[in-house]
Design a protein around this motif. Structure first.
Motif, mmCIF file in Angstrom:
data_model
loop_
_atom_site.group_PDB
_atom_site.id
_atom_site.type_symbol
_atom_site.label_atom_id
_atom_site.label_comp_id
_atom_site.label_asym_id
_atom_site.label_seq_id
_atom_site.Cartn_x
_atom_site.Cartn_y
_atom_site.Cartn_z
ATOM 1 N N GLU A 74 -10.085 2.567 2.117
ATOM 2 C CA GLU A 74 -8.875 1.969 2.682
ATOM 3 C C GLU A 74 -7.648 2.304 1.843
ATOM 4 O OE1 GLU A 74 -6.991 -2.410 3.650
ATOM 5 O OE2 GLU A 74 -9.104 -2.079 4.123
ATOM 6 N N ARG A 75 -7.797 2.283 0.528
ATOM 7 C CA ARG A 75 -6.661 2.649 -0.326
ATOM 8 C C ARG A 75 -6.257 4.099 -0.088
ATOM 9 N NH1 ARG A 75 -9.515 -0.414 -4.240
ATOM 10 N NH2 ARG A 75 -10.288 1.470 -5.250
ATOM 11 N N ARG A 76 -7.236 4.973 0.034
ATOM 12 C CA ARG A 76 -6.933 6.391 0.279
ATOM 13 C C ARG A 76 -6.321 6.595 1.658
ATOM 14 N NH1 ARG A 76 -12.506 8.969 -2.284
ATOM 15 N NH2 ARG A 76 -11.898 8.697 -4.465
ATOM 16 N N LEU A 77 -6.834 5.880 2.646
ATOM 17 C CA LEU A 77 -6.291 5.980 4.000
ATOM 18 C C LEU A 77 -4.845 5.526 4.030
ATOM 19 C CD1 LEU A 77 -6.826 6.446 7.074
ATOM 20 C CD2 LEU A 77 -7.480 4.024 7.185
ATOM 21 N N THR A 78 -4.567 4.389 3.427
ATOM 22 C CA THR A 78 -3.200 3.857 3.412
ATOM 23 C C THR A 78 -2.251 4.821 2.713
ATOM 24 O OG1 THR A 78 -4.059 1.594 3.409
ATOM 25 C CG2 THR A 78 -1.779 1.905 2.704
ATOM 26 N N ALA A 79 -2.678 5.368 1.574
ATOM 27 C CA ALA A 79 -1.824 6.312 0.846
ATOM 28 C C ALA A 79 -1.601 7.590 1.642
ATOM 29 C CB ALA A 79 -2.447 6.638 -0.507
ATOM 30 N N ALA A 80 -2.646 8.094 2.288
ATOM 31 C CA ALA A 80 -2.529 9.345 3.047
ATOM 32 C C ALA A 80 -1.597 9.202 4.244
ATOM 33 C CB ALA A 80 -3.909 9.809 3.514
ATOM 34 N N LEU A 107 3.591 12.426 9.429
ATOM 35 C CA LEU A 107 2.313 11.728 9.368
ATOM 36 C C LEU A 107 1.121 12.644 9.577
ATOM 37 C CD1 LEU A 107 0.520 9.135 9.464
ATOM 38 C CD2 LEU A 107 0.955 9.114 11.940
ATOM 39 N N LEU A 108 1.222 13.581 10.514
ATOM 40 C CA LEU A 108 0.038 14.288 10.985
ATOM 41 C C LEU A 108 -0.738 15.050 9.898
ATOM 42 C CD1 LEU A 108 1.177 15.461 14.539
ATOM 43 C CD2 LEU A 108 -0.236 13.496 13.888
ATOM 44 N N PRO A 109 -0.104 15.668 8.904
ATOM 45 C CA PRO A 109 -0.912 16.313 7.853
ATOM 46 C C PRO A 109 -1.798 15.335 7.084
ATOM 47 C CG PRO A 109 1.315 17.187 7.858
ATOM 48 C CD PRO A 109 1.330 16.013 8.775
ATOM 49 N N GLY A 110 -1.259 14.169 6.749
ATOM 50 C CA GLY A 110 -2.056 13.166 6.058
ATOM 51 C C GLY A 110 -3.162 12.619 6.938
ATOM 52 N N LEU A 111 -2.865 12.444 8.214
ATOM 53 C CA LEU A 111 -3.870 11.965 9.154
ATOM 54 C C LEU A 111 -4.999 12.985 9.284
ATOM 55 C CD1 LEU A 111 -4.710 9.792 11.173
ATOM 56 C CD2 LEU A 111 -3.335 10.983 12.907
ATOM 57 N N ARG A 112 -4.637 14.262 9.357
ATOM 58 C CA ARG A 112 -5.663 15.311 9.440
ATOM 59 C C ARG A 112 -6.565 15.280 8.207
ATOM 60 N NH1 ARG A 112 -7.153 20.241 7.693
ATOM 61 N NH2 ARG A 112 -8.098 21.662 9.241
#
Length: 200
Positions: free
Chosen positions: A70-76, A82-87
């Motif tokens: 969750e911490r990594r998801l929130t930071a990404a 947004l889309l590069p981090g989401l990928r």
């Protein structure tokens, strides 16, 4: 004669991290207490004293796994665009070969694996899994809402529906990865999903 040497220091946090790796690579059912004792080089009594039985030990490992994820998801997702981090987060199940450790290679998502092994028969496991999936969709929904407002992500569907679809995608990839995964095909599928989100 009484032992006078100092007892070996027991680091509960590090032990839990190592156990997480073992459970993630082998699964709950096929990991025995003896496997944990051998891999962690910790006495059986210390494990029982710190974590209780194997089931409680496993659930603690799943909670730790989710906290880190969750911490990594929130930071990404706290990025623009947004889309590069989401990928990056969506391709995680296809890149597990990058996370190999000396106790093995992780398989799938530990929360997804818990769903397959313990849900719905274990109420505590079900609670952890349900809460984790809800947190995933809440975090992704908020990020998609911001990206829709910025014109980066299409508003052809609600951010809630988009987030739910991405949950199904990432958990589907995680499940398939347990049986062997064509990494290039998986990455191509994620890229197709990302392009589907992109505003035109």
């Amino acid at each position: 004669m009484a032992r006078t040497g100092r007892p070996r220091e027991f680091d509960k946090d590090k032990t839990l991290e190592r156990a997480l790796e073992l459970f993630w690579s082998r699964g709950y059912g096929t990991t025995s207490i003896q496997d944990l004792v051998d891999a962690l080089t910790v006495e059986r009594g210390s494990l029982y004293g710190a974590f209780g039985d194997k089931r409680r030990f496993y659930l603690e490992a799943v909670r730790l796994y989710w906290d880190v994820y969750e911490r990594r998801l929130t930071a990404a997702l706290d990025t623009t665009p947004l889309l590069p981090g989401l990928r990056q987060m969506l391709t995680h199940p296809a890149r597990l070969d990058e996370f190999i450790s000396d106790v093995g290679t992780p398989h799938g998502c530990l929360v997804g694996n818990t769903t397959a092994e313990l849900v719905p028969h274990d109420g505590d496991a079900t609670d952890i899994v349900t809460r984790s999936y809800r947190r995933f969709t809440a975090i992704v929904t908020e990020a998609l809402r911001r990206a829709q407002a910025a014109g980066e992500v299409t508003d052809s569907a609600t951010p809630e529906a988009q987030a739910q679809l991405l949950l199904y995608l990432v958990q589907g990839l995680s499940l398939v990865s347990r049986a062997g995964l064509d990494k290039e095909a998986a990455l191509a599928a994620v890229d197709a999903a990302i392009e589907g989100l992109r505003a035109r």
